[in-house]
Design an enzyme around this catalytic site. Structure first.
Site, PDB file in Angstrom:
ATOM      1  N   GLU A 125     -17.876 -23.246  -7.271  1.00 42.00           N
ATOM      2  CA  GLU A 125     -19.316 -23.143  -7.034  1.00 42.00           C
ATOM      3  C   GLU A 125     -20.083 -23.861  -8.139  1.00 42.00           C
ATOM      4  O   GLU A 125     -19.587 -24.025  -9.253  1.00 42.00           O
ATOM      5  CB  GLU A 125     -19.730 -21.665  -6.955  1.00 42.00           C
ATOM      6  CG  GLU A 125     -19.100 -20.981  -5.758  1.00 42.00           C
ATOM      7  CD  GLU A 125     -19.647 -19.594  -5.470  1.00 42.00           C
ATOM      8  OE1 GLU A 125     -20.617 -19.165  -6.123  1.00 42.00           O
ATOM      9  OE2 GLU A 125     -19.088 -18.945  -4.576  1.00 42.00           O
ATOM     10  N   LYS A 132     -31.929 -20.122   0.105  1.00 41.68           N
ATOM     11  CA  LYS A 132     -32.160 -19.593  -1.242  1.00 41.68           C
ATOM     12  C   LYS A 132     -33.367 -20.304  -1.863  1.00 41.68           C
ATOM     13  O   LYS A 132     -34.484 -20.083  -1.426  1.00 41.68           O
ATOM     14  CB  LYS A 132     -30.867 -19.666  -2.018  1.00 41.68           C
ATOM     15  CG  LYS A 132     -29.964 -18.534  -1.509  1.00 41.68           C
ATOM     16  CD  LYS A 132     -28.512 -18.676  -1.672  1.00 41.68           C
ATOM     17  CE  LYS A 132     -27.835 -17.466  -1.003  1.00 41.68           C
ATOM     18  NZ  LYS A 132     -26.438 -17.683  -0.712  1.00 41.68           N
ATOM     19  N   HIS A 134     -17.433 -17.408  -3.366  1.00 42.85           N
ATOM     20  CA  HIS A 134     -18.094 -16.589  -2.347  1.00 42.85           C
ATOM     21  C   HIS A 134     -17.120 -16.097  -1.266  1.00 42.85           C
ATOM     22  O   HIS A 134     -16.133 -16.768  -0.955  1.00 42.85           O
ATOM     23  CB  HIS A 134     -19.178 -17.453  -1.687  1.00 42.85           C
ATOM     24  CG  HIS A 134     -20.117 -16.705  -0.807  1.00 42.85           C
ATOM     25  ND1 HIS A 134     -20.020 -16.723   0.560  1.00 42.85           N
ATOM     26  CD2 HIS A 134     -21.178 -15.925  -1.108  1.00 42.85           C
ATOM     27  CE1 HIS A 134     -20.990 -15.992   1.077  1.00 42.85           C
ATOM     28  NE2 HIS A 134     -21.719 -15.499   0.084  1.00 42.85           N
ATOM     29  N   HIS A 152     -26.611 -21.798  -5.071  1.00 44.02           N
ATOM     30  CA  HIS A 152     -27.569 -21.271  -6.046  1.00 44.02           C
ATOM     31  C   HIS A 152     -28.035 -22.306  -7.064  1.00 44.02           C
ATOM     32  O   HIS A 152     -28.843 -21.987  -7.937  1.00 44.02           O
ATOM     33  CB  HIS A 152     -26.969 -20.066  -6.773  1.00 44.02           C
ATOM     34  CG  HIS A 152     -26.672 -18.934  -5.858  1.00 44.02           C
ATOM     35  ND1 HIS A 152     -27.612 -18.014  -5.478  1.00 44.02           N
ATOM     36  CD2 HIS A 152     -25.538 -18.599  -5.194  1.00 44.02           C
ATOM     37  CE1 HIS A 152     -27.070 -17.153  -4.640  1.00 44.02           C
ATOM     38  NE2 HIS A 152     -25.814 -17.479  -4.446  1.00 44.02           N
ATOM     39  N   ASP A 155     -19.745 -25.681  -3.686  1.00 44.39           N
ATOM     40  CA  ASP A 155     -20.717 -24.834  -2.982  1.00 44.39           C
ATOM     41  C   ASP A 155     -21.853 -24.633  -3.976  1.00 44.39           C
ATOM     42  O   ASP A 155     -21.702 -23.926  -4.972  1.00 44.39           O
ATOM     43  CB  ASP A 155     -20.045 -23.517  -2.596  1.00 44.39           C
ATOM     44  CG  ASP A 155     -21.030 -22.519  -1.964  1.00 44.39           C
ATOM     45  OD1 ASP A 155     -22.242 -22.655  -2.177  1.00 44.39           O
ATOM     46  OD2 ASP A 155     -20.556 -21.580  -1.276  1.00 44.39           O
ATOM     47  N   SER A 160     -22.618 -16.888  -7.831  1.00 43.01           N
ATOM     48  CA  SER A 160     -23.712 -16.101  -7.249  1.00 43.01           C
ATOM     49  C   SER A 160     -23.905 -14.747  -7.905  1.00 43.01           C
ATOM     50  O   SER A 160     -25.006 -14.211  -7.872  1.00 43.01           O
ATOM     51  CB  SER A 160     -23.484 -15.936  -5.749  1.00 43.01           C
ATOM     52  OG  SER A 160     -22.208 -15.400  -5.499  1.00 43.01           O
ATOM     53  N   ASN A 182     -33.268 -14.322  -3.573  1.00 38.70           N
ATOM     54  CA  ASN A 182     -32.737 -15.630  -3.993  1.00 38.70           C
ATOM     55  C   ASN A 182     -33.781 -16.726  -3.821  1.00 38.70           C
ATOM     56  O   ASN A 182     -33.444 -17.909  -3.787  1.00 38.70           O
ATOM     57  CB  ASN A 182     -31.507 -15.993  -3.164  1.00 38.70           C
ATOM     58  CG  ASN A 182     -30.400 -14.965  -3.319  1.00 38.70           C
ATOM     59  OD1 ASN A 182     -30.125 -14.504  -4.415  1.00 38.70           O
ATOM     60  ND2 ASN A 182     -29.777 -14.604  -2.213  1.00 38.70           N
TER      61      ASN A 182
HETATM   62  C1  LIG Z   1     -25.408 -17.243   0.157  1.00 34.15           C
HETATM   63  C2  LIG Z   1     -24.154 -18.006  -0.060  1.00 34.15           C
HETATM   64  C3  LIG Z   1     -23.441 -18.559   0.998  1.00 34.15           C
HETATM   65  C4  LIG Z   1     -23.799 -18.286   2.430  1.00 34.15           C
HETATM   66  O1  LIG Z   1     -24.943 -18.953   2.793  1.00 34.15           O
HETATM   67  P1  LIG Z   1     -25.822 -18.388   4.012  1.00 34.15           P
HETATM   68  O2  LIG Z   1     -26.636 -19.545   4.423  1.00 34.15           O
HETATM   69  O3  LIG Z   1     -26.627 -17.265   3.440  1.00 34.15           O
HETATM   70  O4  LIG Z   1     -24.864 -17.932   5.059  1.00 34.15           O
HETATM   71  C5  LIG Z   1     -22.356 -19.350   0.714  1.00 34.15           C
HETATM   72  N1  LIG Z   1     -21.958 -19.547  -0.560  1.00 34.15           N
HETATM   73  C6  LIG Z   1     -22.603 -18.985  -1.600  1.00 34.15           C
HETATM   74  C7  LIG Z   1     -22.120 -19.233  -2.982  1.00 34.15           C
HETATM   75  C8  LIG Z   1     -23.707 -18.182  -1.381  1.00 34.15           C
HETATM   76  O5  LIG Z   1     -24.315 -17.597  -2.399  1.00 34.15           O
END
Ligand SMILES: *Cc1c(COP(=O)(O)O)cnc(C)c1O
Length: 384
Positions: free
Chosen positions: A171, A235, A132, A203, A200, A175, A46
């Protein structure tokens, strides 16, 4: 026999369904992956901007360690919250146009903390079905009523919404699919019904929008229209950790009520220092984002010409849809035999029958790398 837990049985069931997961300890050098003595070119991380191996960033991290030591030594409300953390929060506010921000050790715990701190017995929580695992899991464990709507189906969400009852979560970039949430419609629905909205953008941050400000900026949506912004530093920003941002009042509330914030050792100040540097690199990363856009176009046109089914994605996450778990695993193994490493993503991470290769591109890839991937894919077609 006499154990309360049937670990062997659970593992055997997963193995039979071709869903057993295993780790490989890898040596990673940018895009080269060494596993058990073999080298692969990988399209599985990522690290979309290629910052995780960026020497300037590694130097910033080392400089942080030299100045602030290895760890923060305490939770943020004791002595863990230090100058380096405050500077990172201010940098985030300046970058994203939000009033205040709070740092977390990881995105998983940030999502859990927010939902648990906000949603009580009488509240509603509406989630996109493809959100997620951290969001789905927190939602299903809370005393509030959780409703899930079909992916990006705004008609379905509109039918579920009740006035001023709770929180809608979606999101920025999904993801496993790489497509965007329906943010203009989400903002309208939230405003019309007086519900709160949380993004969220794990990405989208660093990848989309002017200065890499993320999904909302790329769509021209003012940050104030979304009440809670969550993003991660592991990421595109190439480090680790996460933040939650929004109004000053929200951040003050979470400082008091988010239990994984209050009762967890704060991230090392050196890490916060490195992330501040990473944000600078991401803001200046227009060249990286242009390179990514070229690679995405190149990959998509090549794979579609070979007859593969891709998702509706114009982000670095390019799902190649296979269907059954065994077939996805087989394809990943055939690519591996040709020196290409990609992840087969299977249920329960994605819905049953939609197993896929999750191919991710990075600005650190070159066109020749994408050509190598396309050549290998061509050789791995069923019957080829
Ligand atoms: C990777 C991810 C998370 C978690 O983040 P980390 O810092 O890796 O724990 C939360 N939400 C989404 C959409 C993700 O892809």
């Amino acid at each position: 026999m006499n154990s309360p837990f049937d670990l062997a049985g659970a593992l055997a069931a997963r193995r039979e369904a071709a869903l057993l997961r295993a780790r490989s300890a890898v040596c990673l050098d940018g895009l080269r992956l060494r596993v058990e003595g073999r080298d692969y070119l990988h399209f599985a991380g990522n690290d979309y901007l290629g910052l995780a191996r960026e020497p300037v960033l590694a130097e910033a991290f080392a400089d942080g360690v030299a100045r602030f030591g290895a760890g923060s030594g305490a939770s943020p409300l004791v002595t863990g919250y230090q100058e380096a953390h405050r500077r990172l929060e201010e940098t985030l506010c300046d970058w994203l146009g939000v009033e205040a921000a709070l740092l977390f050790n990881c995105g998983f715990s940030a999502n859990q903390a927010v939902l648990k701190a906000l949603l009580g017995k009488g509240h509603r929580l509406w989630q996109d079905r493809l959100n997620h695992a951290s969001l789905q899991e927190a939602g299903s464990q809370l005393p509030c009523t959780m409703r899930r709507f079909a992916h990006n189906d705004m008609g379905a969400l509109a039918r579920q919404l009740e006035p001023a009852a709770g929180l809608i979560v979606s999101e920025g970039v999904f993801s496993m699919d790489g497509d965007l949430g329906a943010w203009p419609a989400l903002c309208e629905l939230a405003a019309e019904t007086n519900n709160w909205l949380m993004i969220d953008d794990a990405h989208g941050l660093g990848v989309l929008g002017p200065e890499g400000r993320g999904t909302l900026a790329s769509l021209g949506i003012a940050p104030g229209r979304v009440h809670i912004h969550m993003g991660t530093f592991g990421k595109a920003l190439g480090v680790a950790g996460a933040f939650v941002a929004g109004s000053r009042e929200l951040v003050e509330y979470l400082t008091n009520f988010a239990r994984t914030y209050v009762y967890s050792t704060h991230m090392p100040p050196a890490q916060a220092h490195a992330i501040t540097a990473a944000i600078g690199l991401a803001r200046d990363g227009e060249g990286h984002r242009e390179q990514l856009a070229r690679l995405i176009d190149h990959f998509r046109s090549g794979a579609l010409a070979q007859g593969w089914q891709l998702g509706q994605s114009h982000t670095p996450i390019q799902p190649l849809l296979v269907g059954e778990s065994e077939a996805a695993l087989r394809l990943a193994m055939r690519l591996r035999a040709r020196g290409i490493w990609v992840s087969a993503i299977r249920p329960p991470t994605v819905p049953a029958g939609t197993a896929r290769l999750r191919i991710t591109l990075s600005a650190a890839h070159g066109e020749a790398d994408v050509d190598a991937l396309l050549t290998a894919l061509d050789a791995c077609r069923e019957g080829a």
